[in-house]
Structure formats: structure tokens, C-alpha cells
Write a protein that holds these residues in place. Structure first.
Motif, mmCIF file in Angstrom:
data_model
loop_
_atom_site.group_PDB
_atom_site.id
_atom_site.type_symbol
_atom_site.label_atom_id
_atom_site.label_comp_id
_atom_site.label_asym_id
_atom_site.label_seq_id
_atom_site.Cartn_x
_atom_site.Cartn_y
_atom_site.Cartn_z
ATOM 1 N N GLU A 28 5.577 -0.673 26.465
ATOM 2 C CA GLU A 28 6.627 -1.640 26.147
ATOM 3 C C GLU A 28 6.096 -2.991 25.690
ATOM 4 O OE1 GLU A 28 9.594 -2.140 29.163
ATOM 5 O OE2 GLU A 28 9.627 -0.011 29.662
ATOM 6 N N ILE A 29 4.946 -3.404 26.202
ATOM 7 C CA ILE A 29 4.507 -4.787 25.965
ATOM 8 C C ILE A 29 3.126 -4.910 25.336
ATOM 9 C CG2 ILE A 29 5.903 -5.615 27.904
ATOM 10 C CD1 ILE A 29 3.219 -5.857 29.493
ATOM 11 N N LYS A 30 2.436 -3.803 25.085
ATOM 12 C CA LYS A 30 1.022 -3.909 24.705
ATOM 13 C C LYS A 30 0.796 -4.730 23.439
ATOM 14 C CE LYS A 30 0.874 0.647 22.421
ATOM 15 N NZ LYS A 30 0.202 1.968 22.445
ATOM 16 N N GLY A 31 1.679 -4.611 22.441
ATOM 17 C CA GLY A 31 1.493 -5.368 21.209
ATOM 18 C C GLY A 31 1.557 -6.862 21.436
ATOM 19 N N GLU A 32 2.635 -7.314 22.051
ATOM 20 C CA GLU A 32 2.818 -8.746 22.306
ATOM 21 C C GLU A 32 1.779 -9.276 23.291
ATOM 22 O OE1 GLU A 32 7.348 -9.881 22.335
ATOM 23 O OE2 GLU A 32 7.108 -7.875 23.201
ATOM 24 N N PHE A 33 1.434 -8.450 24.292
ATOM 25 C CA PHE A 33 0.481 -8.891 25.302
ATOM 26 C C PHE A 33 -0.915 -9.068 24.698
ATOM 27 C CE2 PHE A 33 -2.041 -7.950 29.325
ATOM 28 C CZ PHE A 33 -1.816 -9.206 29.869
ATOM 29 N N ARG A 34 -1.308 -8.144 23.815
ATOM 30 C CA ARG A 34 -2.610 -8.261 23.162
ATOM 31 C C ARG A 34 -2.679 -9.535 22.310
ATOM 32 N NH1 ARG A 34 -5.720 -3.145 22.184
ATOM 33 N NH2 ARG A 34 -4.968 -1.633 23.716
ATOM 34 N N GLU A 35 -1.584 -9.835 21.622
ATOM 35 C CA GLU A 35 -1.542 -11.051 20.811
ATOM 36 C C GLU A 35 -1.659 -12.295 21.691
ATOM 37 O OE1 GLU A 35 -1.588 -11.503 17.486
ATOM 38 O OE2 GLU A 35 -1.976 -9.335 17.447
ATOM 39 N N TYR A 36 -0.989 -12.256 22.829
ATOM 40 C CA TYR A 36 -1.050 -13.378 23.770
ATOM 41 C C TYR A 36 -2.477 -13.574 24.272
ATOM 42 C CZ TYR A 36 -0.513 -15.999 28.115
ATOM 43 O OH TYR A 36 -0.658 -16.918 29.116
ATOM 44 N N LEU A 37 -3.154 -12.474 24.604
ATOM 45 C CA LEU A 37 -4.526 -12.579 25.108
ATOM 46 C C LEU A 37 -5.470 -13.148 24.049
ATOM 47 C CD1 LEU A 37 -4.877 -9.258 27.150
ATOM 48 C CD2 LEU A 37 -4.605 -11.570 28.046
ATOM 49 N N LYS A 38 -5.217 -12.800 22.773
ATOM 50 C CA LYS A 38 -6.037 -13.351 21.686
ATOM 51 C C LYS A 38 -5.869 -14.874 21.625
ATOM 52 C CE LYS A 38 -5.866 -9.195 18.784
ATOM 53 N NZ LYS A 38 -5.311 -8.611 17.538
ATOM 54 N N LYS A 39 -4.625 -15.336 21.770
ATOM 55 C CA LYS A 39 -4.363 -16.784 21.762
ATOM 56 C C LYS A 39 -5.055 -17.462 22.940
ATOM 57 C CE LYS A 39 0.175 -16.390 19.529
ATOM 58 N NZ LYS A 39 1.646 -16.562 19.711
ATOM 59 N N ILE A 40 -4.967 -16.830 24.100
ATOM 60 C CA ILE A 40 -5.635 -17.377 25.284
ATOM 61 C C ILE A 40 -7.138 -17.454 25.052
ATOM 62 C CG2 ILE A 40 -6.256 -16.870 27.688
ATOM 63 C CD1 ILE A 40 -3.535 -18.027 27.524
ATOM 64 N N GLY A 41 -7.711 -16.393 24.465
ATOM 65 C CA GLY A 41 -9.137 -16.369 24.190
ATOM 66 C C GLY A 41 -9.571 -17.495 23.285
ATOM 67 N N LYS A 42 -8.785 -17.750 22.229
ATOM 68 C CA LYS A 42 -9.113 -18.843 21.287
ATOM 69 C C LYS A 42 -9.017 -20.198 21.989
ATOM 70 C CE LYS A 42 -7.653 -16.358 17.135
ATOM 71 N NZ LYS A 42 -6.635 -16.301 16.044
ATOM 72 N N ARG A 43 -7.984 -20.358 22.834
ATOM 73 C CA ARG A 43 -7.811 -21.610 23.549
ATOM 74 C C ARG A 43 -8.978 -21.888 24.496
ATOM 75 N NH1 ARG A 43 -2.916 -21.867 27.506
ATOM 76 N NH2 ARG A 43 -4.521 -21.566 29.103
ATOM 77 N N LEU A 44 -9.407 -20.832 25.198
ATOM 78 C CA LEU A 44 -10.516 -20.996 26.142
ATOM 79 C C LEU A 44 -11.820 -21.326 25.423
ATOM 80 C CD1 LEU A 44 -9.773 -18.084 28.661
ATOM 81 C CD2 LEU A 44 -9.423 -20.535 29.015
ATOM 82 N N GLU A 45 -11.993 -20.726 24.240
ATOM 83 C CA GLU A 45 -13.203 -21.025 23.443
ATOM 84 C C GLU A 45 -13.254 -22.504 23.098
ATOM 85 O OE1 GLU A 45 -13.595 -18.568 20.028
ATOM 86 O OE2 GLU A 45 -13.803 -16.711 21.173
ATOM 87 N N LYS A 46 -12.108 -23.050 22.694
ATOM 88 C CA LYS A 46 -12.042 -24.487 22.344
ATOM 89 C C LYS A 46 -12.324 -25.355 23.558
ATOM 90 C CE LYS A 46 -8.822 -24.091 18.449
ATOM 91 N NZ LYS A 46 -7.478 -24.469 17.930
ATOM 92 N N GLU A 47 -11.752 -24.957 24.699
ATOM 93 C CA GLU A 47 -11.939 -25.742 25.924
ATOM 94 C C GLU A 47 -13.390 -25.742 26.389
ATOM 95 O OE1 GLU A 47 -9.221 -24.236 28.794
ATOM 96 O OE2 GLU A 47 -7.428 -25.000 27.792
ATOM 97 N N ASP A 48 -14.089 -24.642 26.102
ATOM 98 C CA ASP A 48 -15.486 -24.517 26.549
ATOM 99 C C ASP A 48 -16.472 -25.194 25.606
ATOM 100 O OD1 ASP A 48 -14.677 -23.119 28.755
ATOM 101 O OD2 ASP A 48 -14.999 -21.140 27.865
ATOM 102 N N GLN A 49 -16.026 -25.555 24.425
ATOM 103 C CA GLN A 49 -16.943 -26.180 23.459
ATOM 104 C C GLN A 49 -17.272 -27.620 23.834
ATOM 105 O OE1 GLN A 49 -14.997 -25.672 19.668
ATOM 106 N NE2 GLN A 49 -15.602 -23.516 19.503
#
Length: 295
Positions: free
Chosen positions: A274-295
Motif C-alpha cells: 500500500e505505501i512502498k512507493g510513497e515511503f521510498r520517495e520519503y526515505l530518499k528525501k530524508i537521505g538527501k536532507r541528512l547528507e546536507k546536515e552532515d556536510q
């Protein structure tokens, strides 16, 4: 040889790792996405041919009983509204014989298993721990049953773990590999320090026992943590009759602490229909955000 149709799920622990949530809610009812953890264990039992299941509970575990009791009002409502998929989900385990036994006080896994002695009688049976979710083409419980049908001996599941983590588990000292993935065992050691661990093969949450384990448990003195340790009883049983270790090579998800529970939710979420598509997209956004925060 008797057919294996009975299983025990110990669920009487206090769940202190998940406080304050588990002050009122059994940890076994914590959801993996939308399904209580214990539901996955019961479904594995059903898929493995188990027909009679006893859940050992303690105080404050009424939610587990309610969950596995038929809810005729809900089911009728879903039928009238033609919500077949939802109805199928709530009826999944209705045809199983599920019983409940109360453990007066949490006194170790060995004591929880012993509590179900009268239910098991003189039959072989499976013990399934609720912290471990197993994924494989053939359910792990069924793998153990098939191994028992060949050997007639008690057989427990093991899995290779990082050597530094052996202190978290019971660990086997294998004598030899009888056939691929099946070990004859010299001794079973409860939570050894890494420098003392005889191997990296750790006992995970599935066991198949012959009924002789009960006599051993009745005479097993409290061990580590001043509790009756199942691993100690297994080691004693192995001195009387052979006990094998079956190596599991599928995926194991540990839900026993906050971090591993969150990791399991993510793993199940990225594959949820039911949610895998939207959830995967959300995790990608989280990943990009964390990368910026760690820089």
C-alpha cells in the motif's frame, strides 16, 4: 513418529526496553507498519502446519487475547461493506486453536516454556520467540519440522552473527556438520563473552523440542540473571539425547529494542504493497536532507 502440530509463544516479559509505551501496551503488540509483531509469528506457525498454539502471557497482556479472539461485529461490518481484503486480514488466524496460559512471574524463558507443559503433553513442539521475524521461501519453523521428521531429535535454529555480538545470544560449540547447514553440537553456552565464544553460530528465536525437555527444565536451576535459562536446559538435554542446530540462511529481523524495531519497520515499509512507493520517495528525501546536515 508424531507429527508436530503444537507451538508455544512466550509473551510474558515486561517489555522494559520500550517504556513508557509498554506500561499499558504489550511489546508483542507493537506494530510493524500495520501488523502487531506477534501476528507475524502466529502466521509463520500457521504456514508451517501448526494447528494448536499456546501463548504464555503475564499481567497486562489482555490486548494479545483480544487481538486473537474473533470480533464478529467487526467482521460482519466488513462483510456488509464488501471490504474483502480487510476481512481477510482480520480472519487470517481464526481457524487456529489459540490458547493462553498465565505465567505468574517472569522467571526466564525456560520457566515460560515449562508453564505450558500440560498443554503440550507428550508431543514434540515448537517454541517461537516474538522478538525475531524470519523471512525465507520456506518458513523457518517448517524447516525445523522437516529436519525433525528426518532425525527425530530436538533441533534449534542458529545463525551466524558478528563475533563481537556473541554476548547477546546463546551460542553453540559445533562438533561437526552432519549435512549442509545441520550441526551436531558439543555444548550450548548462554551469552558468552566474545573471547570465550566457541563459534559465531548464535541461537535465534525458533526451537523444536521433544517432550523430554520438560523433565530437564523442572530440574534446571536459575542461571544468568537468576532466571531459568532455556539454553542451560538445552545443554543438559544434549547430554541425554542428541540436539541438532539448523543454520538459518534467510533474513532475520530483530524487534527486541527501539533501534532494531525502527529498522524492521523501515524494511517492511519499503515493501508494503500500500505505501512502498510513497515511503521510498520519503526515505530518499530524508537521505538527501541528512547528507546536507552532515556536510
Amino acid at each position: 513418529m508424531k507429527k508436530v502440530t503444537k507451538a508455544i509463544i512466550p509473551a510474558a516479559g515486561l517489555g522494559t526496553r520500550f517504556l513508557p509505551e509498554t506500561k499499558a501496551m504489550p511489546k508483542e503488540m507493537l506494530p510493524i507498519v500495520d501488523t502487531p509483531t506477534i501476528q507475524y509469528i502466529v502466521e509463520e506457525a500457521k504456514a508451517s502446519g501448526i494447528t494448536d498454539l499456546v501463548i504464555v502471557i503475564g499481567k497486562g497482556k489482555r490486548a494479545i487475547e483480544d487481538h486473537f479472539s474473533p470480533n464478529y461485529m467487526l467482521e460482519e461490518n466488513l462483510k456488509k461493506k464488501h471490504k474483502e481484503k480487510m476481512l481477510e486480514e482480520v480472519e487470517k488466524t481464526n481457524e487456529m486453536n489459540i490458547y493462553f496460559i498465565r505465567q505468574a512471574y517472569p522467571d526466564g524463558l525456560g520457566d515460560a516454556v515449562l508453564t505450558a507443559k500440560s498443554f503440550i503433553g507428550n508431543d514434540p513442539f515448537v517454541v517461537m520467540l516474538g522478538d525475531d521475524l524470519m523471512q525465507d521461501k520456506v518458513p523457518l519453523t517448517k524447516q525445523l519440522i522437516e529436519s525433525y521428521q528426518d532425525s527425530g531429535a530436538s533441533t534449534l535454529a542458529v545463525m551466524k552473527v558478528p563475533h563481537e555480538e556473541t554476548s547477546k545470544y546463546g551460542v553453540i560449540d559445533p562438533l561437526d556438520e552432519v549435512k549442509p547447514g545441520l550441526y551436531d553440537v558439543k555444548t550450548f553456552v548462554e551469552k558468552p563473552n566474545p573471547e570465550d565464544a566457541p563459534s559465531d553460530l548464535a541461537i535465534i528465536g525458533r526451537y523444536l523440542f521433544t517432550p523430554e525437555i520438560f523433565e530437564v527444565l523442572e530440574n534446571t536451576k536459575p542461571g544468568k540473571g537468576n532466571e531459568v535459562q532455556l539454553t542451560d536446559a538445552i545443554d543438559t538435554l544434549n547430554k541425554k539425547q542428541r540436539v541438532f542446530a539448523h543454520e538459518f540462511k534467510g533474513k532475520r529481523f530483530d524487534t527486541g529494542n527501539k533501534l532494531s524495531w525502527l529498522e524492521t519497520n523501515i524494511e517492511y515499509g519499503i515493501n508494503h504493497p500500500e505505501i512502498k512507493g510513497e515511503f521510498r520517495e520519503y526515505l530518499k528525501k530524508i537521505g538527501k536532507r541528512l547528507e546536507k546536515e552532515d556536510q
